[in-house]
Structure formats: structure tokens, C-alpha cells
Design an enzyme around this catalytic site. Structure first.
Site, PDB file in Angstrom:
ATOM      1  N   ARG A  88       0.831  -1.204   0.000  1.00 45.73           N
ATOM      2  CA  ARG A  88       0.000   0.000   0.000  1.00 45.73           C
ATOM      3  C   ARG A  88       0.865   1.255   0.000  1.00 45.73           C
ATOM      4  O   ARG A  88       0.523   2.265  -0.614  1.00 45.73           O
ATOM      5  CB  ARG A  88      -0.930  -0.010   1.220  1.00 45.73           C
ATOM      6  N   ASP A 148     -11.582  -4.475   7.598  1.00 46.57           N
ATOM      7  CA  ASP A 148     -10.698  -5.458   8.224  1.00 46.57           C
ATOM      8  C   ASP A 148     -11.459  -6.362   9.189  1.00 46.57           C
ATOM      9  O   ASP A 148     -11.205  -7.569   9.262  1.00 46.57           O
ATOM     10  CB  ASP A 148      -9.555  -4.748   8.951  1.00 46.57           C
ATOM     11  N   ARG A 151     -13.378  -8.927   7.127  1.00 51.35           N
ATOM     12  CA  ARG A 151     -12.531 -10.026   6.656  1.00 51.35           C
ATOM     13  C   ARG A 151     -12.247 -11.020   7.786  1.00 51.35           C
ATOM     14  O   ARG A 151     -12.305 -12.243   7.596  1.00 51.35           O
ATOM     15  CB  ARG A 151     -11.222  -9.466   6.091  1.00 51.35           C
ATOM     16  N   HIS A 175      -4.566  -0.033   8.818  1.00 49.45           N
ATOM     17  CA  HIS A 175      -5.014  -0.891   7.722  1.00 49.45           C
ATOM     18  C   HIS A 175      -3.787  -1.509   7.065  1.00 49.45           C
ATOM     19  O   HIS A 175      -3.135  -0.899   6.228  1.00 49.45           O
ATOM     20  CB  HIS A 175      -5.795  -0.047   6.715  1.00 49.45           C
TER      21      HIS A 175
END
Length: 232
Positions: A88, A148, A151, A175
Site C-alpha cells: 500500500r 478489516d 474479513r 489498515h
């Protein structure tokens, strides 16, 4: 709520606009993209879905920020997605310029919106948007906590063969690799998950959650969109 604007009509933005329309909690969703016909086409497609799925939220596509005027909430999904082998953080330079520009354009037409950032790297982009907006920090946030945690709950549901709806969980941190799922505060219909799964299995699920986005990038060659769009 009267109006929500989604910036970016790519996979995440279009999914977000469509999910929001289905919830029927806002009168109008504006989908904006620098490729105006893309936004117009996806908004029109979603609007034509309304009679099938019975929602009344009106969707408008545009490339003109004037159409976003007086938005209650603005969701920023604009930016370059990850590719295999990228972290990221590799997106910081490019996406910071995009997010700053988008935020400045938003603020020219909406005086006090809530801004929800989806663009990666999310924590840094949320900070960049807040600084550019001049808004109180309580009005600019990222969506990663929802994503998150979702998930994490999905992986637990798979391991336990239960519905994700039955799982309550808490996840903290950033994140990415620094996120911290908290198994001791995770329950399944009120039963602590530590009583249902052994520590090794839980740790594997925690590790998988931390790299959940990367797993999808490897599978699809680009960033995820269904869950991030719904999370926003």
C-alpha cells in the site's frame, strides 16, 4: 439523509454507490469520475436496477464537482489500485496528489461534509484528506475498521461453518500489517471464539486477516472492490 457523493467510478466506487442505493437510506447518490461517461453509465445502470430490486435512491453520474454541492457525505475512492508485488505504501506519492486535489474540489462545493476515505494507503490518505479539508478531525475518517473486521469475521465464519452474522469482533490498529484483531473480544453467538477454536487456528486466521487485501491482489491482479465498496 439527502445526498451522498462517491468520488471515483472504478470498481470500488461503483460498488459503493450501488450498495448505498440498495440500502435506500439516502435520496440521491452522485457518482463522479474524471471519465464522465463512465460515471454516467454506471449510475444509469444502477438506476435502471431500482425497479428490479425495489429501491428509490436516485443515482447521477458526472465529471463536474458542481453536481456534488451540499453533500452530506463524500466517499473518496479515487486513486491508483495496488498491483501484485506492491505494498500500500508504494502508492503514497501518486495517491496523495489525487486525494488532496479531490478534497480541495469537494470543499469548494460542500461546506461541512463527512468525508470517508477508501484510497490506499488508507491511513495516510485519510490524514492527507483531513489536512486538505480544514474540517474537524471527527468529520474525516477511513473505512478500514469495517473492512478489516469484516474479513476477520468472514475467515472465522468459514473455519467454524457458521454465519458471519453470528460473529461479533473487535479489530484495532492501522489498515495493513499493523492491524490487531482481538480474539479475546471475539464471540460467536455470545460464546468466546477461544472456546471454539484452538490458538494455532486463531493465529492463522489473524495472520490471514492482516494480509487479506494482498491475498486478493495476488488472486485478481488488482485491489478488491466488493467488500471495500460495501465497507465504505
Amino acid at each position: 439523509m439527502s445526498k451522498v457523493t462517491v468520488i471515483g467510478a472504478g470498481n470500488v466506487g461503483a460498488t459503493c454507490a450501488n450498495v448505498l442505493a440498495h440500502k435506500d437510506i439516502v435520496k440521491e447518490v452522485v457518482l463522479l469520475d474524471i471519465v464522465g461517461n463512465l460515471a454516467k453509465g454506471k449510475a444509469l445502470d444502477s438506476w435502471q436496477q431500482a425497479p428490479i430490486d425495489y429501491y428509490s435512491t436516485h443515482l447521477v453520474g458526472t465529471d463536474d464537482y458542481a453536481a456534488t454541492a451540499d453533500s452530506d457525505i463524500v466517499v473518496i475512492t479515487a486513486g491508483v489500485p495496488r498491483k501484485p508485488g506492491m505494498s500500500r505504501d508504494d502508492l503514497i506519492s501518486t495517491n496523495a496528489k489525487i486525494v488532496n486535489s479531490v478534497t480541495e474540489s469537494i470543499m469548494k462545493h460542500s461546506s461541512n461534509p463527512i468525508i470517508i476515505v477508501v484510497s490506499n494507503p488508507l491511513d495516510v490518505m485519510t490524514y492527507a484528506s483531513w489536512k486538505s479539508s480544514g474540517l474537524d478531525s471527527s468529520r474525516v475518517m477511513g473505512m478500514a475498521g469495517i473492512l478489516d473486521t469484516a474479513r476477520y469475521r468472514a475467515f472465522l465464519a468459514e473455519a467454524l461453518n457458521v454465519s458471519p452474522k453470528d460473529i461479533q469482533a473487535v479489530l484495532m490498529g492501522g489498515h495493513g500489517d499493523t492491524m490487531v484483531p482481538l480474539p479475546r473480544y471475539t464471540t460467536v453467538s455470545g460464546i468466546p471464539v477461544t472456546e471454539l477454536l484452538d490458538s494455532e487456528t486463531i493465529e492463522k486466521i489473524v495472520d490471514r486477516t492482516r494480509v487479506g487485501g494482498g491475498e486478493l491482489v495476488q488472486l485478481m491482479g488488482t485491489s478488491a472492490w466488493y467488500a471495500p465498496g460495501a465497507a465504505a
